[in-house]
Structures are given as structure tokens and as C-alpha cells.
Scaffold this active site. Structure first.
Site, PDB file in Angstrom:
ATOM      1  CB  CYS A 260      45.448  22.961  68.860  1.00 26.84           C
ATOM      2  SG  CYS A 260      43.879  22.124  68.685  1.00 26.84           S
TER       3      CYS A 260
HETATM    4  N1  LIG Z   1      40.207  22.001  66.798  1.00 29.71           N
HETATM    5  C1  LIG Z   1      41.276  21.281  66.524  1.00 29.71           C
HETATM    6  O1  LIG Z   1      41.931  21.468  65.485  1.00 29.71           O
HETATM    7  C2  LIG Z   1      41.715  20.181  67.446  1.00 29.71           C
HETATM    8  C3  LIG Z   1      42.676  19.267  66.989  1.00 29.71           C
HETATM    9  C4  LIG Z   1      43.094  18.260  67.853  1.00 29.71           C
HETATM   10  C5  LIG Z   1      42.576  18.186  69.133  1.00 29.71           C
HETATM   11  N2  LIG Z   1      41.666  19.114  69.562  1.00 29.71           N
HETATM   12  C6  LIG Z   1      41.119  18.966  70.921  1.00 29.71           C
HETATM   13  O2  LIG Z   1      39.833  18.355  70.819  1.00 29.71           O
HETATM   14  C7  LIG Z   1      38.942  18.883  71.810  1.00 29.71           C
HETATM   15  C8  LIG Z   1      37.726  19.493  71.128  1.00 29.71           C
HETATM   16  O3  LIG Z   1      38.167  20.569  70.316  1.00 29.71           O
HETATM   17  P1  LIG Z   1      37.199  21.294  69.271  1.00 29.71           P
HETATM   18  O4  LIG Z   1      38.030  22.276  68.555  1.00 29.71           O
HETATM   19  O5  LIG Z   1      36.433  20.263  68.527  1.00 29.71           O
HETATM   20  O6  LIG Z   1      36.216  22.058  70.293  1.00 29.71           O
HETATM   21  P2  LIG Z   1      34.853  22.819  69.943  1.00 29.71           P
HETATM   22  O7  LIG Z   1      34.726  23.888  70.958  1.00 29.71           O
HETATM   23  O8  LIG Z   1      34.811  23.165  68.498  1.00 29.71           O
HETATM   24  O9  LIG Z   1      33.738  21.710  70.197  1.00 29.71           O
HETATM   25  C9  LIG Z   1      33.401  21.214  71.439  1.00 29.71           C
HETATM   26  C10 LIG Z   1      31.919  20.870  71.420  1.00 29.71           C
HETATM   27  O10 LIG Z   1      31.577  20.222  72.643  1.00 29.71           O
HETATM   28  C11 LIG Z   1      30.251  20.633  72.995  1.00 29.71           C
HETATM   29  N3  LIG Z   1      30.009  20.356  74.413  1.00 29.71           N
HETATM   30  C12 LIG Z   1      30.448  21.020  75.504  1.00 29.71           C
HETATM   31  N4  LIG Z   1      29.994  20.411  76.618  1.00 29.71           N
HETATM   32  C13 LIG Z   1      29.273  19.341  76.238  1.00 29.71           C
HETATM   33  C14 LIG Z   1      28.553  18.318  76.923  1.00 29.71           C
HETATM   34  N5  LIG Z   1      28.498  18.285  78.253  1.00 29.71           N
HETATM   35  N6  LIG Z   1      27.941  17.373  76.186  1.00 29.71           N
HETATM   36  C15 LIG Z   1      27.976  17.397  74.830  1.00 29.71           C
HETATM   37  N7  LIG Z   1      28.627  18.324  74.134  1.00 29.71           N
HETATM   38  C16 LIG Z   1      29.269  19.293  74.830  1.00 29.71           C
HETATM   39  C17 LIG Z   1      30.236  22.114  72.620  1.00 29.71           C
HETATM   40  O11 LIG Z   1      28.923  22.601  72.491  1.00 29.71           O
HETATM   41  C18 LIG Z   1      30.997  22.077  71.293  1.00 29.71           C
HETATM   42  O12 LIG Z   1      30.125  21.904  70.191  1.00 29.71           O
HETATM   43  C19 LIG Z   1      39.774  19.867  72.625  1.00 29.71           C
HETATM   44  O13 LIG Z   1      40.315  19.201  73.725  1.00 29.71           O
HETATM   45  C20 LIG Z   1      40.880  20.266  71.661  1.00 29.71           C
HETATM   46  O14 LIG Z   1      42.050  20.678  72.338  1.00 29.71           O
HETATM   47  C21 LIG Z   1      41.211  20.091  68.733  1.00 29.71           C
END
Ligand SMILES: NC(=O)c1ccc[n+]([C@@H]2O[C@H](COP(=O)([O-])OP(=O)(O)OC[C@H]3O[C@@H](n4cnc5c(N)ncnc54)[C@H](O)[C@@H]3O)[C@@H](O)[C@H]2O)c1
Length: 415
Positions: A260
Site C-alpha cells: 500500500c
Molecule cells: N493489502 C492491504 O493492506 C490494503 C489495505 C487497504 C487498501 N488496500 C487496497 O485494496 C485493494 C485490494 O488489495 P489486496 O491487498 O486485497 O489485493 P490482493 O491482490 O491481495 O487481492 C485482490 C484479489 O482480487 C482478485 N481479482 C482480480 N481480478 C478479479 C476479477 N475480475 N474478479 C474477481 N476477483 C478478481 C485477485 O485474484 C485477488 O485475489 C487494492 O486497491 C489495495 O490498494 C489494500
């Protein structure tokens, strides 16, 4: 309520599991079949405290079939929004997922709210997500609701943070959308700010970039203090009494990583550039961070020649409590060590499997084998590194591990 979560990564899985624990009926959708199978078998694909217990207790299912969200009341979009080195945010996953949601919800049905939880640059919900959702001939703010509600959870403490949020931000296209989302947070003891969509998007980026600035700032003070023979940790202690400054994020070291902070900083720099604004403050925050971890290698070169040396790494995860190595400070350090001709042995309690995908060519070993190297670099502040015997060793510490000071040669990166 019937909740659908699109994307079952850190944010989606934790959001889904916690909302299910609170009594909602949750369907998780992902395109990764291995993840789906693991979740349905009660085996979380991520390492997070408390997540396994919730998965085994709560009522939730995972699927790749978008048709299963057809009767959802609230749909959260939690897919990844990666950012390139030049600061451009890729919305490929978000547009694909939004298109699938649009198709799954078309036709006659009751009111629903789509909530963007992925981190996006200001304007994305209005200019990208809403137009896709409206392709089915429905109007946002009339036929369906839309909110932008950023997530602030910290990896490693994600379940706790979701259940005990410091604040809930609800960006809403209209009052009805926000009211519906607010229903989910009814029993949370947290301040709630209701605002417009763009402001909600900016709050997330501003919050994370503020934290990055705080880290690069204290590292900068550390770099100056080290040259002056002053301990930056003592300086921080003195600063922390001032509640305008606060006591968090003043641990000087090798900088920030993870999925992030670096990404959100690059995204805001990129968005500012796109609209013709050069944010030198933010750019310098990023530059400082890139250089800080490499100082470990420069300091080590004062003590040994790297060519042919065996260098041990303690820690690979971007922070303790997680197996996540995205943008970990270990990446640049390993690259620099390999370039200088060193052999690298690494240990991490959780993140070795993930790091192996990036660097299959280094050795993943036990702590004892790391301690037997010619020199040791401390990358992640895992608690167990405070119980090791460092006597006789050469240690360059990036994370202020107290016990490591017993080493024969000890240097902190900026203390
Ligand atoms: N990881 C963190 O600590 C955190 C905290 C706050 C905000 N965020 C934000 O949240 C969002 C997600 O982050 P994350 O860390 O959970 O990402 P991640 O990569 O762990 O998870 C994303 C998921 O989305 C799935 N995906 C991709 N395309 C898809 C589709 N078309 N349909 C269904 N599923 C699909 C992927 O397979 C994956 O499992 C990002 O924008 C990130 O910046 C993350």
C-alpha cells in the site's frame, strides 16, 4: 444483509470474513480457483491473525461464478489496483470486475449498492466505475446506489483493524447509498465521516502518503543524527511528547514497503503530474525511501568486501506478522548484494515461500545458517530476532533490534 465481495485478497477476504462473523450472508468472488478452494475448505490463502477461526465459524462461501451475486444488497469491489513505477494506476482488474458485476445485476431487481473499497485515485469511481455500472441502463443514485469507502486495515492486524476501525469513511453518490452502507457499521464504535466520492478517494491516498512522509522524515533526521553522533531514537522519544507530532511512525530504519504505502504514494505523485502539478515533497519522500534500505549494503561494505562473501538476511516480509513481500525493502537489498557478487542466505518465519518466487537463486535457510554467514543484515523486526545470540558477529541493523547490539561489529542504518 446479503453481501458480495469481489476480490478475495487481503482486503476482500478479511472484509468478507468479518462481515460474515457479524451475521451477514457473504459470497466472495474471485478469479483464482486455488484461493476459492482454499477458502471453501476453511484454509485462508493469506496469513492473518484470527482469520482461520473466523473462516471456520462464519457463514460464507467463495465462488468464481458472478451469477451468485445476483441477489446481493451490497457489493464490495476489493480487487487490486497496481501502480507502475511512473505512478500510473492500472484499473484493469477494477474495470473487468465492474463489468462482471454490471452483467450479474442487470434486469429487474431491487435496490443495491456497489461500494468501491479498492484504493483508487480521485475521480475513478465517478469517471470509470459508474459509467460501466450504468451500461445496463440503470442510473447511479436512482436505480442503484454507489459508495467509495476506503479500507485502512494493516496487514498482520487486518482482522483486528476491520473490527475496530479508527474511522469509517463513506463517500456517497447520494444519501440513500450512504445510509445503506452505514447500516453495516451500525454497531461499530468508530467516528464516521460521510462525504462525496472524490473526497473519500483522496482521504485514503492523503492518509497513506502522510504516513510515508513521516517515515521518510524520521529516517532523514536519523541520517543527519548518525553523522552527528546523536541517537535518533532518543530524538524521537523527545518529539513524541508533543501530541501534535504523535508517537507512531517515528521508528527510524530502512523505510516503508508493502502493498500500500509505496504504491499509494506513487499513485498520488502520478495523479498530480497528470493534472500538471509537480509534488516535490512527495517525490522526495519516495526517493529517500528508495535509497534508505541500500544504506545497509553501503555500511556493510565499510566492514567487509562483498565479492564472494556470504551475507545473511534476517527477515524478508515487508513487516512482521505477514508473509507479504510486495515492495519489501529486502528486494533492493538482495539485488544490490547479488550485483556486488555476494552469496545470500535468508530466513523469514513466514515470507520465504513468497520471496522465493522473486529470487529463486538465493538460499532459504534456518536462522542458525544465517547467523553463520560472514555478516548479517536485519531487514524485518520479527520479535524472535531479539532472542538470538549475536556475539562475535558482524551485524548491520535496519530495524533497531536491541539484542543485536551485542554483535562484535554493530551498526544501525541511521543510528
Ligand atoms: N493489502 C492491504 O493492506 C490494503 C489495505 C487497504 C487498501 N488496500 C487496497 O485494496 C485493494 C485490494 O488489495 P489486496 O491487498 O486485497 O489485493 P490482493 O491482490 O491481495 O487481492 C485482490 C484479489 O482480487 C482478485 N481479482 C482480480 N481480478 C478479479 C476479477 N475480475 N474478479 C474477481 N476477483 C478478481 C485477485 O485474484 C485477488 O485475489 C487494492 O486497491 C489495495 O490498494 C489494500
Amino acid at each position: 444483509m446479503r453481501i458480495s465481495i469481489i476480490g478475495s485478497g487481503y482486503v476482500g477476504l478479511v472484509t468478507g470474513a468479518c462481515l460474515a462473523k457479524l451475521g451477514n450472508e457473504v459470497t466472495l468472488v474471485d478469479i483464482d480457483n486455488e484461493k476459492i478452494e482454499a477458502i471453501n475448505n476453511g484454509l485462508p490463502p493469506i496469513q492473518e491473525e484470527g482469520i482461520t477461526e473466523i473462516l471456520n465459524q462464519a457463514h460464507l462461501k467463495a465462488t468464481s461464478d458472478y451469477r451468485q451475486i445476483a441477489d446481493a444488497d451490497i457489493i464490495f469491489l476489493c480487487v487490486g489496483t497496481p501502480v507502475s513505477e511512473d505512478g500510473a494506476m492500472s484499473l484493469e482488474h477494477l474495470t473487468e470486475a465492474t463489468g462482471q458485476v454490471t452483467r450479474a445485476l442487470e434486469g429487474e431487481r431491487g435496490y443495491y449498492v456497489v461500494v468501491v473499497k479498492s484504493t483508487v485515485v480521485p475521480g475513478t469511481t465517478e469517471e470509470v466505475v459508474i459509467p460501466i455500472l450504468e451500461r445496463a441502463g440503470k442510473k447511479a443514485g436512482k436505480d442503484f446506489g454507489i459508495c467509495m469507502s476506503p479500507e485502512f486495515l494493516r496487514e498482520g492486524k487486518a482482522v483486528y483493524d476491520f473490527m475496530n476501525p479508527m474511522r469509517v469513511i463513506i463517500g456517497e453518490v447520494d444519501k440513500r447509498s450512504g445510509d445503506m452502507l452505514l447500516g453495516l457499521y451500525r454497531n461499530f464504535n468508530a467516528p464516521i465521516l460521510r462525504t462525496d466520492l472524490r473526497t473519500a478517494e483522496m482521504i485514503k491516498l492523503a492518509s497513506n502518503t502522510f504516513l510515508t512522509m513521516k517515515i521518510s522524515f524520521i529516517n532523514e533526521i536519523g541520517n543527519i543524527s548518525k553523522k552527528l553522533g546523536i541517537d535518533v531514537y532518543e530524538v524521537a522519544k523527545g518529539m513524541e511528547f508533543d501530541d501534535r507530532i504523535g508517537s507512531k511512525f517515528l521508528n527510524a530504519g530502512i523505510g516503508f514497503g508493502g502493498s500500500c504505502l509505496p504504491k499509494d504514494l506513487r499513485a498520488l505523485i502520478g495523479k498530480a503530474k497528470e493534472i500538471g502539478y509537480e509534488s516535490r515533497m512527495l517525490e522526495e519522500t519516495l526517493n529517500l525511501n528508495e535509497k534508505q534500505a541500500l544504506k545497509l549494503v553501503q555500511l556493510l561494505q565499510k566492514h567487509i568486501s562483498l565479492k564472494g562473501a556470504c551475507v545473511g538476511l534476517l527477515g524478508l516480509a515487508f513487516k512482521p506478522g505477514t508473509d507479504d513481500v510486495r515492495d519489501s525493502r529486502a528486494i533492493g537489498v538482495v539485488q544490490a548484494l547479488l550485483q556486488a557478487g555476494a552469496t545470500v542466505r535468508a530466513y523469514d518465519p513466514l515470507a520465504m515461500e513468497n520471496f522465493k518466487k522473486l529470487f529463486p537463486q538465493i538460499d532459504y535457510v534456518t536462522i542458525e545458517k544465517v547467523l553463520n554467514c560472514d555478516a548479517i543484515l536485519i531487514i524485518t523486526e520479527w520479535e524472535e530476532f531479539n532472542d538470538l545470540d549475536y556475539t562475535g558477529k558482524i551485524v548491520i541493523d535496519g530495524r533497531r533490534i536491541a539484542k543485536a547490539r551485542e554483535a562484535r561489529i554493530y551498526e544501525g542504518v541511521c543510528w
